[in-house]
Scaffold this active site. Structure first.
Site, PDB file in Angstrom:
ATOM      1  N   PHE A 134       0.742  -0.820  -0.127  1.00 59.23           N
ATOM      2  CA  PHE A 134       0.107  -0.300  -0.024  1.00 59.23           C
ATOM      3  C   PHE A 134       0.710   1.422  -0.434  1.00 59.23           C
ATOM      4  CE2 PHE A 134      -2.670  -3.560   1.928  1.00 59.23           C
ATOM      5  CZ  PHE A 134      -3.186  -3.444   1.105  1.00 59.23           C
ATOM      6  N   PHE A 145       2.920   0.884   4.013  1.00 62.28           N
ATOM      7  CA  PHE A 145       3.106   0.249   5.024  1.00 62.28           C
ATOM      8  C   PHE A 145       3.151  -0.715   3.743  1.00 62.28           C
ATOM      9  CE2 PHE A 145      -1.381  -0.267   5.468  1.00 62.28           C
ATOM     10  CZ  PHE A 145      -1.658  -1.106   5.092  1.00 62.28           C
ATOM     11  N   GLU A 156       1.189  -5.432   3.447  1.00 61.30           N
ATOM     12  CA  GLU A 156       0.683  -6.007   4.576  1.00 61.30           C
ATOM     13  C   GLU A 156       1.231  -7.695   4.658  1.00 61.30           C
ATOM     14  OE1 GLU A 156      -3.500  -8.140   4.887  1.00 61.30           O
ATOM     15  OE2 GLU A 156      -3.454  -7.158   3.405  1.00 61.30           O
ATOM     16  N   ILE A 157       1.402  -8.506   4.956  1.00 60.32           N
ATOM     17  CA  ILE A 157       2.134  -9.839   4.879  1.00 60.32           C
ATOM     18  C   ILE A 157       0.879 -10.589   5.178  1.00 60.32           C
ATOM     19  CG2 ILE A 157       3.936 -11.504   5.850  1.00 60.32           C
ATOM     20  CD1 ILE A 157       5.586  -9.481   6.100  1.00 60.32           C
ATOM     21  N   VAL A 158       0.534 -11.562   4.383  1.00 57.55           N
ATOM     22  CA  VAL A 158      -0.575 -12.627   4.551  1.00 57.55           C
ATOM     23  C   VAL A 158       0.200 -13.340   4.677  1.00 57.55           C
ATOM     24  CG1 VAL A 158      -2.519 -13.120   3.216  1.00 57.55           C
ATOM     25  CG2 VAL A 158      -1.811 -10.836   2.874  1.00 57.55           C
ATOM     26  N   CYS A 168       3.017 -16.691   5.341  1.00 59.91           N
ATOM     27  CA  CYS A 168       4.281 -16.386   5.334  1.00 59.91           C
ATOM     28  C   CYS A 168       4.872 -17.598   5.936  1.00 59.91           C
ATOM     29  CB  CYS A 168       4.973 -16.002   6.401  1.00 59.91           C
ATOM     30  SG  CYS A 168       7.093 -16.006   6.413  1.00 59.91           S
ATOM     31  N   LEU A 201       2.806  -4.088   8.197  1.00 60.08           N
ATOM     32  CA  LEU A 201       1.880  -5.046   9.556  1.00 60.08           C
ATOM     33  C   LEU A 201       1.864  -6.701   9.101  1.00 60.08           C
ATOM     34  CD1 LEU A 201      -0.191  -1.616   8.916  1.00 60.08           C
ATOM     35  CD2 LEU A 201       1.239  -2.634  11.079  1.00 60.08           C
ATOM     36  N   ILE A 207      -6.433  -2.833   5.850  1.00 59.72           N
ATOM     37  CA  ILE A 207      -5.318  -4.700   6.776  1.00 59.72           C
ATOM     38  C   ILE A 207      -6.373  -6.065   6.369  1.00 59.72           C
ATOM     39  CG2 ILE A 207      -5.623  -3.675   8.559  1.00 59.72           C
ATOM     40  CD1 ILE A 207      -2.716  -5.518   8.758  1.00 59.72           C
ATOM     41  N   TYR A 214      -8.411 -10.633  11.091  1.00 59.78           N
ATOM     42  CA  TYR A 214      -8.012 -12.162  11.440  1.00 59.78           C
ATOM     43  C   TYR A 214      -8.619 -12.168  12.908  1.00 59.78           C
ATOM     44  CZ  TYR A 214      -5.245 -12.885   7.049  1.00 59.78           C
ATOM     45  OH  TYR A 214      -5.288 -12.428   6.094  1.00 59.78           O
TER      46      TYR A 214
END
Length: 794
Positions: free
Chosen positions: A527, A532, A534-536, A538, A570, A601, A604
């Site tokens: 973004f 920032f 966003e790590i979705v 890994c 994030l 973001i 969850y």
């Protein structure tokens, strides 16, 4: 040309002077055959040049256009009764009839060579040399089976044929002329010798120089594998760049060894790091294998040099060849004050070099993690990039950050730079660096992965799906592989959800590739407008974990984002991933304002939001190596200090004379330990009193007329390159925030931050600038206030 395993070298002993290369089209012949072919060409030219002038005219007439009156398009005289096979020079008859008609145009041989009758013998001999080169290349074209090589031979054949017709010198037509890259391989090896070994005694340094010359000699006569052979050996590598260098090497280095009418260059003088990287791994392997096979044939005086020292030399050089932060490839590699110059006769002309504080990778560690790691060969792939793939690369020494680092003056501390350089000279010596076990507690988590990356075992690519471009089969296969890895390693996530995000064009994935298959990756969405990413997802496949991939994967992702100027991550981490993310610098203290990420973001349930702020000055993939080197420097400095203070002083006798008390500094040896008398300023032990005193001082400083340049952090737009020069910025606004958060638990912390403001200003700005003068005046005012408060002695 060479077979897929690489061509064998033609020398019975590695490093022997005068290695003989294989002739073009020789298909990897041994040195004796190549030498014979080269000798035959030289003998033919000598024999033809010693022939009578009429015989020379006859030979040149075959390649000369007809000059008879009237229009005649014949471009070469042909005999009426040609022999069944082309005649050998030594079998030709001694009689030459200039009146013999041409089989093509019926004009006489004299009409074809009339323009040659008055040229000098020297010019005629030159043209005859070109003729024999043309005939040799014609043979090569018909014998060569590789399409790329055949095309180059044919182009050179036409070029030489044209130069005979025009009686000119052959000139290679190319958009770029040698050298093709700077610094050259030769220069880089010179820099390497100076950088790593200038501290050695003369005798040991001479041995290193001999090894360097041996290595350069091998490259100059090394037979490159063809692009097609390289594709078979390294199927996943894009060979377009290699093909360009291969063509240049044939035209400027290889073919001119036999066709001396073409200008010849040494490979090490016109090519640089790019070509060396493409050949170094296989070349090193074959050289060492050859040395082992021929060890019994080596002369005794060469045996230790080649079997013991040469492998170590190649291993150290390999680190610098594949390291992205090695200073030896910088054009600004200048002479240091402590390192001695390498004599000119050693490794060709060695320029002055500077000992720069860059570090390369070393030992390895393991890391249990549920996440993936990444380590690439890091070679840009044009085909992939054109199909929504961006290959991540480390910042190179040629990029602005490192250039400005090289130019800027070093921050001077209390340790003299001469001493630092002297210690660095011992640290860079491999004999003094302790080896770190892969399982050692002192090794970095990503060292094993970094070594695999450097050897080409693993690579990484930032890939993504695209709706606007033609699908790339390789990318689609990798995306499917990533979907499988994430689905298997993250069983709580619905497979449909994982598939949708992995193939979503707005998401990208840093993929870890090993042996052509996906073994892990990090899926993320950037973004840029919000500042920032966003790590979705890994993850790394279960049978490839505990190898340091998780840390190295995240480090590459950090460098990729620094390159794209996004400095915040994030992610929502579940209970199993929190530990991993903490190790990678994530925390629950989110630096990004909530207004920036709410609504962007994905939330969850049952997960913890974590963030990570990146420092653009840190080379994350090499950070653990730098820390290790710094520890070694400190250790050496401590050892030196200990050696200096082991002197035994006589006992104090003054007390026997009735003296009851003496100053501590008067005791012999006390000052040599580094002890300094404590200042008479008092350290306020009451936190509230310290806070009130520091708040008052800071308020006075901020109200001073010369404080205006330091009120807020420096903006990038106002001072380009500031954060590449200043690694630890500080300003009065930041100090106010720190004071408010009760960061300053001692006066020393407060004074250190304030001093940093003045030091940074003087480092970045010239002495004649207004900012420099403001720093001096405000510094004087600050220390006056500190003394008034009784925090330091007056």
């Amino acid at each position: 040309m060479a077979d897929s395993a690489g061509i064998q070298q033609g020398s019975p002993a590695i490093g022997a002077a005068g290695l003989v290369p294989a002739a073009p089209g020789a298909g990897g012949t041994e040195g004796s055959g190549a030498a014979g072919g080269s000798a035959r060409i030289v003998a033919k030219k000598a024999q033809l040049r010693s022939s009578p002038r009429p015989k020379k005219l006859e030979k040149l007439g075959i390649y000369s256009s007809c000059k008879a009156e009237g229009p005649c398009k014949c471009n070469g005289w042909k005999s009426q009764n040609p022999p069944p096979t082309p005649p050998q020079t030594d079998q030709q008859t001694n009689t030459v009839n200039l009146q013999e008609p041409c089989r093509s145009c019926s004009h006489t041989l004299g009409d074809h060579v009339s323009h040659l009758e008055n040229i000098s013998e020297e010019e005629m001999n030159r043209l005859l040399g070109v003729v024999l080169d043309v005939e040799y290349l014609y043979t090569c074209v018909h014998k060569e089976e590789d399409a790329d090589t055949k095309q180059v031979y044919f182009s050179l054949f036409k070029l030489l044929r044209k130069s005979i017709l025009q009686m000119g010198k052959p000139m290679l037509e190319a958009q770029e002329s040698p050298p093709f890259e700077k610094p050259s391989i030769e220069q880089g090896v010179n820099n390497f010798v100076q950088y790593k070994f200038s501290h050695l005694p003369s005798k040991e340094r001479q041995t290193i120089m001999e090894l360097a010359k041996m290595f350069l000699n091998q490259i100059n006569y090394w037979q490159l594998e063809t692009p097609s052979q390289r594709r078979q050996r390294v199927p996943n590598e894009e060979t377009a760049g290699y093909k360009v260098n291969y063509t240049r090497w044939l035209c400027y280095c290889n073919v001119p060894q036999f066709c001396d009418s073409l200008p010849r260059y040494e490979t090490t003088q016109i090519f640089g790091r790019t070509l060396l990287r493409s050949v170094f791994t296989i070349m090193r392997k074959q050289l060492l294998e050859q040395a082992r096979q021929e060890k019994d044939k080596l002369p005794p005086e060469k045996r230790t040099l080649i079997l013991t020292h040469f492998p170590k030399f190649l291993s150290m050089l390999e680190e610098e060849v594949y390291s992205h932060s090695s200073p030896i490839w910088s054009l600004e590699f200048l002479a240091g004050t402590t390192g001695g110059q390498i004599p000119v006769q050693t490794v060709i002309s060695a320029p002055p070099v500077t000992r720069s504080l860059y570090y390369s990778a070393s030992p390895v560690s393991v890391e249990p993690s549920t996440c993936g790691s990444v380590s690439p060969a890091r070679k840009p792939n044009p085909t992939l990039e054109s199909n929504p793939v961006v290959v991540g690369e480390k910042r190179k020494a040629s990029e602005p950050l490192h250039h400005e680092e090289n130019k800027r003056p070093r921050v001077m501390g209390d340790i003299p730079m001469d001493l630092i350089n002297e210690v660095m000279a011992t640290i860079t010596d491999p004999a003094t660096i302790p080896e770190t076990s892969l399982l050692s507690a002192h090794s970095a988590r990503d060292e094993a992965a970094r070594l695999e990356e450097r050897r080409g075992v693993i690579e990484f690519h930032v890939i993504g799906n695209s709706l606007n471009q033609k699908p790339n089969k390789r990318i689609l296969m990798w995306l499917v592989g990533l979907q499988n890895v994430f689905s298997h390693q993250l069983p709580r996530m619905p497979k449909e959800y994982i598939t949708r995000l992995v193939f979503d064009p707005k998401h990208k994935t840093l993929s870890l590739i090993k042996d052509g298959r996906v073994i892990g990756g990090i899926c993320f969405r950037m973004f840029p407008s919000q500042g920032f990413t966003e790590i979705v997802f890994c993850a790394v496949t279960s049978n490839e974990q505990v190898k340091g991939y998780g840390t190295h994967l995240m480090n590459h992702l950090k460098e990729y984002h620094i390159k794209h100027e996004i400095l915040n991550f994030l992610t929502y981490a579940d209970e199993y991933a929190i530990g991993y993310f903490k190790k990678q610098g994530f925390s629950k203290d989110i630096k990004v304002p909530k207004s920036k990420y709410v609504g962007y973001i994905k939330d969850y349930e049952g997960a913890t939001l974590m963030g990570c702020e990146l420092n653009p000055s840190i080379p994350y993939t090499e950070f653990s190596v730098i820390i290790k080197k710094q520890k070694e420097i400190i250790k050496k400095l401590i050892e030196r200090k200990q050696a200096q203070i082991r002197k035994v002083y006589p006992g104090l006798s003054c007390f026997k004379d009735g003296v009851r008390q003496i100053p501590i500094e008067s005791i012999p040896g006390i000052r040599e330990t580094g002890w300094k008398p404590a200042g008479k300023g008092k350290e306020l032990k009451d936190p509230e009193q310290l806070y009130t005193t520091l708040k008052s001082i800071l308020q006075h400083v901020k109200s001073h007329q010369n404080a205006w340049p330091f009120m807020e952090p420096v903006k990038k737009t106002e001072a380009p390159g500031y954060y590449q020069v200043i690694r630890f910025p500080m300003d009065l606004k930041t100090m106010s925030e720190r004071l408010k958060s009760r960061y300053y638990t001692t006066r020393k912390l407060f004074m250190a931050d304030m001093q940093r403001i003045f030091t940074n200003c003087r480092e970045y700005n010239p002495p004649e600038s207004e900012y420099y003068k403001c720093a001096n005046l405000l510094e004087k005012f600050f220390y006056g206030k500190i003394k008034e408060a009784g925090l330091i002695e007056k």
